[in-house]
Each structure stands twice: as C-alpha cells, then as structure tokens.
Design a protein around this motif. Sequence first.
Motif, PDB file in Angstrom:
ATOM      1  N   GLN A 153       8.044  28.775  42.328  1.00 12.09           N
ATOM      2  CA  GLN A 153       8.696  27.468  42.273  1.00 12.09           C
ATOM      3  C   GLN A 153       7.953  26.533  41.307  1.00 12.09           C
ATOM      4  O   GLN A 153       8.590  25.783  40.552  1.00 12.09           O
ATOM      5  N   ALA A 154       6.634  26.590  41.327  1.00 12.76           N
ATOM      6  CA  ALA A 154       5.854  25.780  40.380  1.00 12.76           C
ATOM      7  C   ALA A 154       6.163  26.192  38.943  1.00 12.76           C
ATOM      8  O   ALA A 154       6.342  25.345  38.063  1.00 12.76           O
ATOM      9  N   LEU A 155       6.245  27.507  38.704  1.00 12.09           N
ATOM     10  CA  LEU A 155       6.557  28.006  37.362  1.00 12.09           C
ATOM     11  C   LEU A 155       7.917  27.500  36.889  1.00 12.09           C
ATOM     12  O   LEU A 155       8.047  27.035  35.747  1.00 12.09           O
ATOM     13  N   LYS A 156       8.924  27.573  37.744  1.00  8.40           N
ATOM     14  CA  LYS A 156      10.269  27.123  37.355  1.00  8.40           C
ATOM     15  C   LYS A 156      10.252  25.656  36.925  1.00  8.40           C
ATOM     16  O   LYS A 156      10.869  25.290  35.923  1.00  8.40           O
ATOM     17  N   ILE A 157       9.560  24.837  37.673  1.00 12.17           N
ATOM     18  CA  ILE A 157       9.470  23.418  37.322  1.00 12.17           C
ATOM     19  C   ILE A 157       8.723  23.242  36.005  1.00 12.17           C
ATOM     20  O   ILE A 157       9.154  22.499  35.120  1.00 12.17           O
ATOM     21  N   ASN A 158       7.601  23.940  35.872  1.00 15.41           N
ATOM     22  CA  ASN A 158       6.801  23.816  34.644  1.00 15.41           C
ATOM     23  C   ASN A 158       7.585  24.258  33.415  1.00 15.41           C
ATOM     24  O   ASN A 158       7.438  23.673  32.336  1.00 15.41           O
ATOM     25  N   GLN A 159       8.426  25.271  33.569  1.00 17.90           N
ATOM     26  CA  GLN A 159       9.216  25.736  32.432  1.00 17.90           C
ATOM     27  C   GLN A 159      10.282  24.716  32.027  1.00 17.90           C
ATOM     28  O   GLN A 159      10.695  24.692  30.876  1.00 17.90           O
ATOM     29  N   VAL A 160      10.704  23.875  32.963  1.00 21.73           N
ATOM     30  CA  VAL A 160      11.651  22.806  32.639  1.00 21.73           C
ATOM     31  C   VAL A 160      10.912  21.615  32.019  1.00 21.73           C
ATOM     32  O   VAL A 160      11.390  21.005  31.061  1.00 21.73           O
ATOM     33  N   LEU A 161       9.747  21.307  32.573  1.00 18.29           N
ATOM     34  CA  LEU A 161       9.011  20.118  32.135  1.00 18.29           C
ATOM     35  C   LEU A 161       8.292  20.298  30.800  1.00 18.29           C
ATOM     36  O   LEU A 161       8.116  19.336  30.058  1.00 18.29           O
ATOM     37  N   TYR A 162       7.854  21.513  30.512  1.00 18.70           N
ATOM     38  CA  TYR A 162       7.015  21.753  29.338  1.00 18.70           C
ATOM     39  C   TYR A 162       7.617  22.851  28.477  1.00 18.70           C
ATOM     40  O   TYR A 162       8.275  23.762  28.972  1.00 18.70           O
ATOM     41  N   THR A 163       7.328  22.796  27.192  1.00 15.94           N
ATOM     42  CA  THR A 163       7.838  23.815  26.281  1.00 15.94           C
ATOM     43  C   THR A 163       6.680  24.559  25.620  1.00 15.94           C
ATOM     44  O   THR A 163       5.551  24.079  25.576  1.00 15.94           O
ATOM     45  N   GLY A 164       7.019  25.708  25.120  1.00 19.99           N
ATOM     46  CA  GLY A 164       6.036  26.477  24.356  1.00 19.99           C
ATOM     47  C   GLY A 164       4.917  27.033  25.224  1.00 19.99           C
ATOM     48  O   GLY A 164       5.105  27.359  26.385  1.00 19.99           O
ATOM     49  N   TYR A 165       3.752  27.077  24.635  1.00 20.53           N
ATOM     50  CA  TYR A 165       2.580  27.665  25.286  1.00 20.53           C
ATOM     51  C   TYR A 165       1.775  26.577  25.993  1.00 20.53           C
ATOM     52  O   TYR A 165       0.624  26.322  25.647  1.00 20.53           O
ATOM     53  N   HIS A 166       2.380  25.971  26.966  1.00 27.62           N
ATOM     54  CA  HIS A 166       1.726  24.864  27.675  1.00 27.62           C
ATOM     55  C   HIS A 166       0.765  25.409  28.735  1.00 27.62           C
ATOM     56  O   HIS A 166       1.063  26.399  29.409  1.00 27.62           O
ATOM     57  N   PRO A 167      -0.391  24.751  28.918  1.00 24.93           N
ATOM     58  CA  PRO A 167      -1.377  25.221  29.906  1.00 24.93           C
ATOM     59  C   PRO A 167      -0.835  25.310  31.335  1.00 24.93           C
ATOM     60  O   PRO A 167      -1.237  26.196  32.092  1.00 24.93           O
ATOM     61  N   HIS A 168       0.088  24.431  31.721  1.00 27.37           N
ATOM     62  CA  HIS A 168       0.637  24.490  33.083  1.00 27.37           C
ATOM     63  C   HIS A 168       1.504  25.737  33.282  1.00 27.37           C
ATOM     64  O   HIS A 168       1.485  26.344  34.361  1.00 27.37           O
ATOM     65  N   ILE A 169       2.239  26.103  32.239  1.00 29.37           N
ATOM     66  CA  ILE A 169       3.029  27.337  32.320  1.00 29.37           C
ATOM     67  C   ILE A 169       2.093  28.539  32.382  1.00 29.37           C
ATOM     68  O   ILE A 169       2.283  29.449  33.199  1.00 29.37           O
ATOM     69  N   ALA A 170       1.076  28.529  31.539  1.00 31.00           N
ATOM     70  CA  ALA A 170       0.099  29.632  31.541  1.00 31.00           C
ATOM     71  C   ALA A 170      -0.591  29.745  32.892  1.00 31.00           C
ATOM     72  O   ALA A 170      -0.779  30.860  33.412  1.00 31.00           O
ATOM     73  N   ASN A 171      -0.938  28.610  33.491  1.00 33.06           N
ATOM     74  CA  ASN A 171      -1.586  28.617  34.798  1.00 33.06           C
ATOM     75  C   ASN A 171      -0.663  29.215  35.858  1.00 33.06           C
ATOM     76  O   ASN A 171      -1.096  30.023  36.689  1.00 33.06           O
ATOM     77  N   SER A 172       0.606  28.827  35.827  1.00 35.86           N
ATOM     78  CA  SER A 172       1.560  29.376  36.790  1.00 35.86           C
ATOM     79  C   SER A 172       1.701  30.885  36.623  1.00 35.86           C
ATOM     80  O   SER A 172       1.703  31.636  37.612  1.00 35.86           O
ATOM     81  N   LEU A 173       1.823  31.333  35.386  1.00 36.94           N
ATOM     82  CA  LEU A 173       1.935  32.776  35.126  1.00 36.94           C
ATOM     83  C   LEU A 173       0.674  33.516  35.575  1.00 36.94           C
ATOM     84  O   LEU A 173       0.761  34.612  36.148  1.00 36.94           O
ATOM     85  N   ASP A 174      -0.477  32.913  35.340  1.00 35.23           N
ATOM     86  CA  ASP A 174      -1.739  33.515  35.768  1.00 35.23           C
ATOM     87  C   ASP A 174      -1.787  33.637  37.291  1.00 35.23           C
ATOM     88  O   ASP A 174      -2.184  34.675  37.829  1.00 35.23           O
TER      89      ASP A 174
END
Length: 189
Positions: A153-174
């Motif tokens: 759920q955090a990843l889905k939100i981060n993918q809407v809020l941020y684009t590209g190689y954003h640290p929040h998306i990377a953190n969620s994927l990690d």
Amino acid sequence: AESLINLGRISQDLGKLEEALKYYKQAYVMSQALYTGNHPHIATLLSNIGTVYQSLGKNEAALEYFKQALKMRQALYTGYHPDIANSFNNIGRFYTDLGYGQVGIKYYKEALRIYQIIYPDNQHPKVSITFNNLGASYANLGDTGEALKYYEQALKINQVLYTGYHPHIANSLDNIGNVYATLEHTQKA
C-alpha cells in the motif's frame, strides 16, 4: 523562540543531541512565557524534545513528552487533525523501537485512521509513511503477510506521489524485497 528552534533542528540533524535538547528546552521556556495555555507551537516543541530524548535513549522522558504533545494537541483541535495523527505516529514509533510492536501498531493504526479521514484518497506522504511504519512493525513481529500488505500500500501511494527513481519508491521496493527474501521467494526478491 524560532531561532532557538532552528538551532535545535540543525544541532539534531548534525547529531549534536544534547545541544539540540538545550535549544529546544530554551525555546519551550520562552514559548510558555509568550503563549498562555495550550498552543500548537508548544505542542511541537514537546514532540521535538521527546524525539531527542528517544534518540538519547532516555525513554521515560521521551514518552512523557510525546504524551504531553498528544494531550495538548487533542485539547487544541477538535475532530481530526494531522498534528494529532503525528503524535500517534511518534508514540507508535517509540513503542515499536523498544520492541513493543503490538502496542506500536495500535498507535500507528490510530494515526492511519486519522490520516485517511483527512486525506480520503490516501494520496499523501503521511499515509504512505504510516503504511510503511505498520509494515515494519508487522515484519519485526514476523507477520510477513501483514507486512507485505502494508508495504505494498505504501508503494502504491509512493508511485502516485513521486516519479522516476525516487528514494521513497526505492525504499518501498526494498521493504517488499526484504519480506520476499524472508519468505525465501528469491525469484521475487
């Protein structure tokens, strides 16, 4: 008081925690003289002081300041307010960091409930952060199913809020990868 708060934040960011505490406490005393009763400025200082005490390992003092901030914010704001949710998140983190994950989850869920009322589309960083906190708490308790649910759920939100190689998306994927690694699903990790 603002200059003292800024000095406190800078000191805290530099890891000079005793110095940060000194500045925050000076700002707190000054703010109490400036404002009578409950005031958002004072509540924020209480929270800042609690955070520094927690970083210093002075847990009883940290919890006392976090609870004072929550109580003041609940007195200041009727209904749902992000500062109240922030206080619940701080207390949740406090208990989780001490190894009381179930207690931390209770506070995180209350923060999430408030954030979801304030931000009904869930598209806000605070919602994502709280989902992530819940995921981490469940992961620490060994409940990988719940951890994965909240991390996704955090990843889905981060993918809407941020684009590209954003640290929040990377953190969620990690975080999600770590859960799969724990489950020994190496092809997904």
